[in-house]
Scaffold this motif. Structure first.
Motif, mmCIF file in Angstrom:
data_model
loop_
_atom_site.group_PDB
_atom_site.id
_atom_site.type_symbol
_atom_site.label_atom_id
_atom_site.label_comp_id
_atom_site.label_asym_id
_atom_site.label_seq_id
_atom_site.Cartn_x
_atom_site.Cartn_y
_atom_site.Cartn_z
ATOM 1 N N PHE A 174 6.449 23.658 16.883
ATOM 2 C CA PHE A 174 8.180 23.284 17.656
ATOM 3 C C PHE A 174 7.402 21.758 16.936
ATOM 4 O O PHE A 174 8.823 21.104 16.893
ATOM 5 C CB PHE A 174 7.117 23.726 18.442
ATOM 6 C CG PHE A 174 8.285 23.027 19.346
ATOM 7 C CD1 PHE A 174 9.485 24.456 19.732
ATOM 8 C CD2 PHE A 174 8.450 22.784 20.214
ATOM 9 C CE1 PHE A 174 10.917 23.769 20.573
ATOM 10 C CE2 PHE A 174 9.604 21.691 21.380
ATOM 11 C CZ PHE A 174 10.470 22.737 21.246
ATOM 12 N N GLU A 178 10.234 18.590 15.922
ATOM 13 C CA GLU A 178 10.910 18.152 16.729
ATOM 14 C C GLU A 178 11.060 16.637 16.453
ATOM 15 O O GLU A 178 11.540 16.089 16.666
ATOM 16 C CB GLU A 178 10.090 19.012 18.640
ATOM 17 C CG GLU A 178 11.128 17.211 18.776
ATOM 18 C CD GLU A 178 10.678 18.037 20.975
ATOM 19 O OE1 GLU A 178 9.309 17.855 21.076
ATOM 20 O OE2 GLU A 178 10.590 17.730 21.670
ATOM 21 N N LEU A 194 16.733 24.230 11.153
ATOM 22 C CA LEU A 194 14.730 24.076 11.459
ATOM 23 C C LEU A 194 14.258 25.413 10.692
ATOM 24 O O LEU A 194 14.946 26.164 11.246
ATOM 25 C CB LEU A 194 14.636 23.469 13.198
ATOM 26 C CG LEU A 194 15.258 21.914 13.694
ATOM 27 C CD1 LEU A 194 14.961 22.139 14.940
ATOM 28 C CD2 LEU A 194 15.114 21.343 13.231
ATOM 29 N N PRO A 196 10.280 27.351 10.457
ATOM 30 C CA PRO A 196 9.246 27.176 10.972
ATOM 31 C C PRO A 196 8.193 27.177 9.351
ATOM 32 O O PRO A 196 7.320 27.582 9.696
ATOM 33 C CB PRO A 196 8.945 28.283 11.981
ATOM 34 C CG PRO A 196 10.220 29.733 11.797
ATOM 35 C CD PRO A 196 11.423 28.145 11.033
ATOM 36 N N PHE A 217 12.388 27.831 19.052
ATOM 37 C CA PHE A 217 12.958 26.880 18.613
ATOM 38 C C PHE A 217 14.614 25.962 18.502
ATOM 39 O O PHE A 217 14.757 24.903 18.679
ATOM 40 C CB PHE A 217 12.351 27.196 16.913
ATOM 41 C CG PHE A 217 10.940 27.297 16.769
ATOM 42 C CD1 PHE A 217 10.460 26.252 16.017
ATOM 43 C CD2 PHE A 217 10.506 28.634 17.117
ATOM 44 C CE1 PHE A 217 8.922 26.390 16.325
ATOM 45 C CE2 PHE A 217 9.113 28.275 16.967
ATOM 46 C CZ PHE A 217 8.229 27.589 16.323
ATOM 47 N N VAL A 224 18.726 27.148 13.655
ATOM 48 C CA VAL A 224 17.274 27.282 13.145
ATOM 49 C C VAL A 224 17.239 28.602 11.935
ATOM 50 O O VAL A 224 18.132 30.173 11.521
ATOM 51 C CB VAL A 224 16.148 28.436 14.409
ATOM 52 C CG1 VAL A 224 15.120 29.356 13.771
ATOM 53 C CG2 VAL A 224 16.204 27.705 15.578
#
Ligand code: HH2
Length: 285
Positions: A174, A178, A194, A196, A217, A224
């Motif tokens: 995270f 960010e 974004l 992961p 997220f 995402v």
């Protein structure tokens, strides 16, 4: 859950807004994977001929892909790097042809010079597995005025799966996303997605924890994306050695990700995901 992406210029299926152009989608958007590599872990060598690659792109679009993600270098664990010239030889002919369709094209590369040439040839956004950590990548995207997918990876593909370690995988991923989203905004990119980074410097348990904790997220206010398609975690969970037989496991992981807020999925089998999502969306809306 954000289901739109902002562009500085017109891209296929986008709408003009006061600030530029907006591409919005219903339900979950699918990014179809198209690797022009000899060694990708699932589709390596399959789309070497331009005609085969174009047919695959058309097929994925017909099955409902929102984006075609074109890649010329494998990032599977242990993959050997290729030169920028080799990568460009692989991706440019396809991109130059695809710009005449209504495909939204992303270029999946970790090299700024490949990104720049692919974007100039007509790709609409960047997919960067190195998460915009190279200042050159930020410069290229800002100059070309394109959005980028920021993906988290611990280490680099050749060694990332040797010993991934986190104190808290969710907060570390995270914080990275960010920070990089802020860097992108400061550099002047029109938008970011974004990701992961499922399987990129993560154990099976890290991957599952990230899916379970994905809702956090979306708090950052960007779309995402999750890309678990056919990855080794599915083999570890369900004992399926052949990547091409891992679509059922991919769909299970992806539906869980959608439930936790993913609005984009990066997939090999667009048709199978579209079918599963239609059923899932009829239940959960
Ligand atoms: N995974 C791969 C490549 N690019 N990009 C994003 N944003 N997210 C991902 O999870 C992701 C990615 C690896 O998969 P694939 O392209 O199918 O294989 P290979 O790297 O062997 O070409």
């Amino acid at each position: 859950m954000r289901r739109c992406l902002h562009f500085a210029k017109a891209v296929p299926r986008s709408q003009k807004t006061a600030k530029g152009f907006e591409l919005s989608w219903q339900g979950t958007g699918l990014m179809g994977i198209l690797n022009l590599t000899p060694d990708s872990f699932s589709d390596g060598g399959q789309f070497h001929a331009l005609g085969d690659a174009l047919n695959q792109a058309k097929r994925m679009l017909a099955e409902g892909a929102l984006i075609i993600d074109v890649g010329g270098e494998s990032s599977r664990p242990g993959a050997e790097p290729v030169t920028a010239a080799e990568e460009l030889d692989r991706v440019l002919p396809l991109i130059s042809n695809l710009v005449y369709s209504d495909a939204l094209i992303s270029i999946d590369t970790a090299k700024p010079e490949v990104a720049e040439a692919a974007l100039k040839a007509g790709a609409h956004l960047l997919n960067d597995i190195t998460g915009l950590c190279q200042p050159e990548m930020l410069r290229v995207c800002a100059e070309q005025a394109v959005p980028a997918v920021i993906m988290h990876m611990q280490g680099e593909p050749r060694s990332m799966q040797l010993a991934p370690q986190y104190e808290n995988v969710i907060s570390e991923v995270f914080d990275f996303l960010e920070r990089q989203a802020l860097a992108a905004k400061t550099a002047g990119l029109p938008d970011v997605v974004l990701d992961p980074g499922f399987g990129f410097g993560k154990t099976l348990e890290h991957n599952l924890e990230l899916i379970r904790g994905l809702a956090k997220f979306s708090d950052l206010g960007y779309p995402v994306l999750v890309g678990a398609s056919r990855k080794a975690s599915i083999h570890k969970l369900a004992n399926i050695p052949s990547p091409t037989e891992r679509d059922p496991g991919s769909i299970a992981l992806h539906l869980a990700a959608v439930r936790e807020g993913a609005s984009l999925l990066r997939v090999h089998n667009v048709g199978a995901h579209r079918q599963a999502l239609k059923v899932w969306e009829a239940i959960y809306g």
